[in-house]
Scaffold this motif. Structure first.
Motif, PDB file in Angstrom:
ATOM      1  N   GLY A 220       0.781  -1.220   0.000  1.00  0.00           N
ATOM      2  CA  GLY A 220       0.000   0.000   0.000  1.00  0.00           C
ATOM      3  C   GLY A 220       0.815   1.273   0.000  1.00  0.00           C
ATOM      4  O   GLY A 220       0.356   2.303   0.493  1.00  0.00           O
ATOM      5  N   GLY A 221       2.037   1.210  -0.560  1.00  0.00           N
ATOM      6  CA  GLY A 221       2.794   2.438  -0.770  1.00  0.00           C
ATOM      7  C   GLY A 221       2.251   3.174  -1.983  1.00  0.00           C
ATOM      8  O   GLY A 221       1.164   2.891  -2.486  1.00  0.00           O
ATOM      9  N   LEU A 222       3.014   4.137  -2.483  1.00  0.00           N
ATOM     10  CA  LEU A 222       2.542   4.928  -3.617  1.00  0.00           C
ATOM     11  C   LEU A 222       2.359   4.070  -4.856  1.00  0.00           C
ATOM     12  O   LEU A 222       1.419   4.279  -5.634  1.00  0.00           O
ATOM     13  CB  LEU A 222       3.514   6.066  -3.901  1.00  0.00           C
ATOM     14  N   ALA A 223       3.246   3.102  -5.068  1.00  0.00           N
ATOM     15  CA  ALA A 223       3.133   2.243  -6.243  1.00  0.00           C
ATOM     16  C   ALA A 223       1.859   1.413  -6.198  1.00  0.00           C
ATOM     17  O   ALA A 223       1.092   1.361  -7.166  1.00  0.00           O
ATOM     18  CB  ALA A 223       4.360   1.334  -6.348  1.00  0.00           C
ATOM     19  N   GLY A 224       1.623   0.751  -5.081  1.00  0.00           N
ATOM     20  CA  GLY A 224       0.446  -0.099  -4.960  1.00  0.00           C
ATOM     21  C   GLY A 224      -0.846   0.694  -4.968  1.00  0.00           C
ATOM     22  O   GLY A 224      -1.832   0.284  -5.595  1.00  0.00           O
ATOM     23  N   THR A 225      -0.861   1.838  -4.284  1.00  0.00           N
ATOM     24  CA  THR A 225      -2.064   2.657  -4.268  1.00  0.00           C
ATOM     25  C   THR A 225      -2.396   3.147  -5.669  1.00  0.00           C
ATOM     26  O   THR A 225      -3.561   3.149  -6.091  1.00  0.00           O
ATOM     27  CB  THR A 225      -1.883   3.846  -3.314  1.00  0.00           C
ATOM     28  N   THR A 226      -1.374   3.567  -6.415  1.00  0.00           N
ATOM     29  CA  THR A 226      -1.584   4.016  -7.794  1.00  0.00           C
ATOM     30  C   THR A 226      -2.177   2.903  -8.644  1.00  0.00           C
ATOM     31  O   THR A 226      -3.180   3.101  -9.360  1.00  0.00           O
ATOM     32  CB  THR A 226      -0.263   4.488  -8.405  1.00  0.00           C
ATOM     33  N   ALA A 227      -1.570   1.721  -8.592  1.00  0.00           N
ATOM     34  CA  ALA A 227      -2.064   0.601  -9.396  1.00  0.00           C
ATOM     35  C   ALA A 227      -3.502   0.264  -9.026  1.00  0.00           C
ATOM     36  O   ALA A 227      -4.343   0.021  -9.903  1.00  0.00           O
ATOM     37  CB  ALA A 227      -1.157  -0.612  -9.209  1.00  0.00           C
ATOM     38  N   ALA A 228      -3.800   0.248  -7.737  1.00  0.00           N
ATOM     39  CA  ALA A 228      -5.156  -0.094  -7.296  1.00  0.00           C
ATOM     40  C   ALA A 228      -6.177   0.916  -7.805  1.00  0.00           C
ATOM     41  O   ALA A 228      -7.266   0.542  -8.259  1.00  0.00           O
ATOM     42  CB  ALA A 228      -5.191  -0.171  -5.767  1.00  0.00           C
ATOM     43  N   LEU A 229      -5.861   2.199  -7.740  1.00  0.00           N
ATOM     44  CA  LEU A 229      -6.782   3.225  -8.200  1.00  0.00           C
ATOM     45  C   LEU A 229      -7.069   3.095  -9.694  1.00  0.00           C
ATOM     46  O   LEU A 229      -8.222   3.154 -10.135  1.00  0.00           O
ATOM     47  CB  LEU A 229      -6.217   4.613  -7.895  1.00  0.00           C
ATOM     48  N   VAL A 230      -6.001   2.926 -10.485  1.00  0.00           N
ATOM     49  CA  VAL A 230      -6.180   2.856 -11.938  1.00  0.00           C
ATOM     50  C   VAL A 230      -6.961   1.603 -12.330  1.00  0.00           C
ATOM     51  O   VAL A 230      -7.854   1.651 -13.185  1.00  0.00           O
ATOM     52  CB  VAL A 230      -4.815   2.908 -12.647  1.00  0.00           C
ATOM     53  N   LEU A 231      -6.649   0.484 -11.714  1.00  0.00           N
ATOM     54  CA  LEU A 231      -7.351  -0.751 -12.054  1.00  0.00           C
ATOM     55  C   LEU A 231      -8.823  -0.684 -11.634  1.00  0.00           C
ATOM     56  O   LEU A 231      -9.703  -1.171 -12.361  1.00  0.00           O
ATOM     57  CB  LEU A 231      -6.663  -1.941 -11.395  1.00  0.00           C
ATOM     58  N   ALA A 232      -9.097  -0.106 -10.492  1.00  0.00           N
ATOM     59  CA  ALA A 232     -10.488   0.023 -10.063  1.00  0.00           C
ATOM     60  C   ALA A 232     -11.266   0.926 -11.009  1.00  0.00           C
ATOM     61  O   ALA A 232     -12.433   0.646 -11.338  1.00  0.00           O
ATOM     62  CB  ALA A 232     -10.544   0.563  -8.635  1.00  0.00           C
ATOM     63  N   GLU A 233     -10.640   2.010 -11.447  1.00  0.00           N
ATOM     64  CA  GLU A 233     -11.319   2.918 -12.363  1.00  0.00           C
ATOM     65  C   GLU A 233     -11.584   2.266 -13.715  1.00  0.00           C
ATOM     66  O   GLU A 233     -12.500   2.668 -14.436  1.00  0.00           O
ATOM     67  CB  GLU A 233     -10.494   4.191 -12.530  1.00  0.00           C
ATOM     68  N   ALA A 234     -10.783   1.262 -14.064  1.00  0.00           N
ATOM     69  CA  ALA A 234     -10.988   0.541 -15.318  1.00  0.00           C
ATOM     70  C   ALA A 234     -12.074  -0.521 -15.198  1.00  0.00           C
ATOM     71  O   ALA A 234     -12.406  -1.179 -16.188  1.00  0.00           O
ATOM     72  CB  ALA A 234      -9.682  -0.105 -15.770  1.00  0.00           C
ATOM     73  N   GLY A 235     -12.607  -0.713 -13.992  1.00  0.00           N
ATOM     74  CA  GLY A 235     -13.709  -1.641 -13.809  1.00  0.00           C
ATOM     75  C   GLY A 235     -13.365  -2.929 -13.115  1.00  0.00           C
ATOM     76  O   GLY A 235     -14.240  -3.781 -12.922  1.00  0.00           O
ATOM     77  N   LEU A 236     -12.110  -3.125 -12.715  1.00  0.00           N
ATOM     78  CA  LEU A 236     -11.739  -4.348 -12.008  1.00  0.00           C
ATOM     79  C   LEU A 236     -12.185  -4.277 -10.552  1.00  0.00           C
ATOM     80  O   LEU A 236     -12.289  -3.193  -9.967  1.00  0.00           O
ATOM     81  CB  LEU A 236     -10.230  -4.577 -12.072  1.00  0.00           C
ATOM     82  N   VAL A 237     -12.437  -5.427  -9.989  1.00  0.00           N
ATOM     83  CA  VAL A 237     -12.714  -5.539  -8.558  1.00  0.00           C
ATOM     84  C   VAL A 237     -11.360  -5.699  -7.869  1.00  0.00           C
ATOM     85  O   VAL A 237     -10.685  -6.712  -8.045  1.00  0.00           O
ATOM     86  CB  VAL A 237     -13.630  -6.742  -8.262  1.00  0.00           C
TER      87      VAL A 237
END
Length: 463
Positions: A16-33
């Motif tokens: 949950g650092g900056l790298a993980g938070t960034t990836a999670a946000l972008v993937l969620a916005e693309a529609g992934l759970v």
């Protein structure tokens, strides 16, 4: 490969650092759970805050530059622009502790490279001949091809010597910038990474090196605002969940996490993104993920030490000060950001490439640095010290040693559905907040490309 229906697409992001938070946000916005798993009780990785009495203390001073477009996108994405400040124009006061003279590295409204010429001409810490030599070296540096793999195997210090830079020029200018951004002295640093820093920050756009920093505690940005953004995006966030195993089973990935001693939980998803430090990544990667997984162990770490002093009166009259001719590297005013009230001032020394200091007792560091602060800041000579403490990050960054570029893997692995992120991966940047965010963007782009989904929008920076 065609993507399955959106409801069946799922991802687990580990870290949950900056790298993980960034990836999670972008993937969620693309529609992934998306499920984000972090071992600590907070987000933010190594850019965090903690309480010490009435103070809110950042573990270390973090800055960014105007050219750090990915990190600024991240700040905007989590709604934290109000918690950062960015210089309108580069101004760095530099004091020589030996002579007591102060000069300024700054820019004027001229095209590159003339934007820095006036401050270089007036820079008091170098002789006239050294200033001319610096200008010639800067032009030579600007001409380097950052895609040339030979740069990775050469050390920056040797290149500077070959281009006529004296030891004083290295100390008072090149290392002044390089140690703070690369966490290594010139002789210990890859020419490729050093050239990237100087070309991008100082020799690309006139305003590229304007300095930004958090006006509030880092925890407000990277934990509080980030968590709010993750929740709004629909990301499930699990704190105090340490991933212990990644395994493939029946087309899906299974991640085992430990949420308490002896208590384990299994998570299943189509996609896994690991956003952990390189050694932790090595310890959890399944067989076959990388051609040579031990290359991650050959990416060394570099420490940073921060010395924190609370005085009973003001001792520093600028937001920050760079220092030459002293063990001190940079001094920052942390008074407002920490919430200190009632008078006095809280300053922090940021000491990069701190191999000599990282294991010293607090008493020795106090004996070393308090007199140095008084030598640099005359107002500190009669000031009382209300508090003194030290924060250390022994693995603050990866070490930017010659050859490290060949060791940094990209976001894709050999195993379908498994991806890597982290500031230490092949972003082209040193280990900065910018590199961390870019790595998260890079991993997310690889995931979405695999799933044949679009990557973001026009406002999303390309890693």
């Amino acid at each position: 490969m065609h993507a399955p229906d959106l409801p069946s697409q799922s991802a687990i992001v580990i870290g949950g650092g900056l790298a993980g938070t960034t990836a999670a946000l972008v993937l969620a916005e693309a529609g992934l759970v998306v499920t984000l798993v972090e071992a600590r009780p907070r987000l933010g990785g190594l850019a965090f805050s903690f309480k010490r009495g009435e103070l809110t203390v950042d573990n270390g001073q973090h800055v960014f530059l105007r050219c750090c477009t990915a990190y600024q996108w991240f700040v905007d994405r989590i709604g934290a622009r109000d918690l950062v400040v960015l210089q309108e124009r580069l101004q760095v006061p530099v004091k020589d502790a030996a002579s007591g003279r102060t000069g300024t590295i700054g820019r004027v409204g001229l095209p590159v490279p003339l934007h820095l010429a006036p401050s270089l001409v007036r820079y008091p810490h170098l002789s006239f001949g050294e200033r001319l030599s610096v200008g010639r070296a800067a032009l030579a540096l600007r001409g380097l091809d950052l895609h040339d793999p030979a740069l990775d195997g050469t050390d920056f210090g040797s290149w500077l010597t070959a281009h006529g830079q004296s030891s004083r020029a290295v100390e008072a200018l090149w290392d002044l910038v390089g140690v703070a951004t690369l966490n290594a002295a010139a002789g210990d640093c890859s020419l490729g990474l050093a050239a990237m820093v100087f070309k991008t920050g100082l020799l690309s756009e006139p305003g590229a090196a304007d300095i930004g920093w958090a006006s509030g505690p880092l925890g407000q940005l990277h934990n509080d605002r980030a968590r709010t953004a993750l929740d709004a995006a629909g990301v499930r966030t699990i704190l105090r969940g340490r991933a212990t195993e990644i395994a493939r089973s029946d087309r899906a990935w299974q991640v085992t996490i430990e949420t308490a001693p002896g208590r384990r939980e299994g998570l299943t998803a189509d996609i896994v993104v690991t956003a952990l430090p390189q050694r932790e990544t090595h310890g959890i990667l399944p067989d076959g993920a990388l051609p040579d997984p031990d290359q991650l162990l050959r990416i060394d770490d570099a420490p940073i030490v921060n010395v924190h002093v609370v005085y009973d009166t003001r001792v520093l009259d600028v937001p920050f000060l760079a220092v030459v001719g002293s063990p001190i590297q940079w001094i920052f005013d942390r008074t407002q950001a920490s919430g200190l009230t009632g008078g006095g001032q809280y300053v922090a020394l940021s000491q990069s490439a701190a191999q000599e200091d990282v294991n010293l007792p607090v008493a020795e560091l106090r004996a070393r640095y308090v007199p140095e602060i008084a030598r640099v800041l005359p107002c500190a000579r009669g000031a009382g010290i209300l508090d003194f403490f030290v924060t250390r990050e022994r693995s603050a960054t990866f070490a930017p040693t010659p050859g490290v570029g060949a060791l940094r893997p990209g976001p894709a692995t050999r195993l379908p559905g498994l991806f890597l992120a982290g500031a230490w991966t092949a972003t082209g940047w040193p280990a900065t907040m910018e590199s961390a965010v870019r790595s998260g963007l890079g991993a997310a782009r690889e995931v979405l490309t695999t799933l044949e989904l679009p990557f973001g929008s026009d406002v999303l920076p390309t890693p």
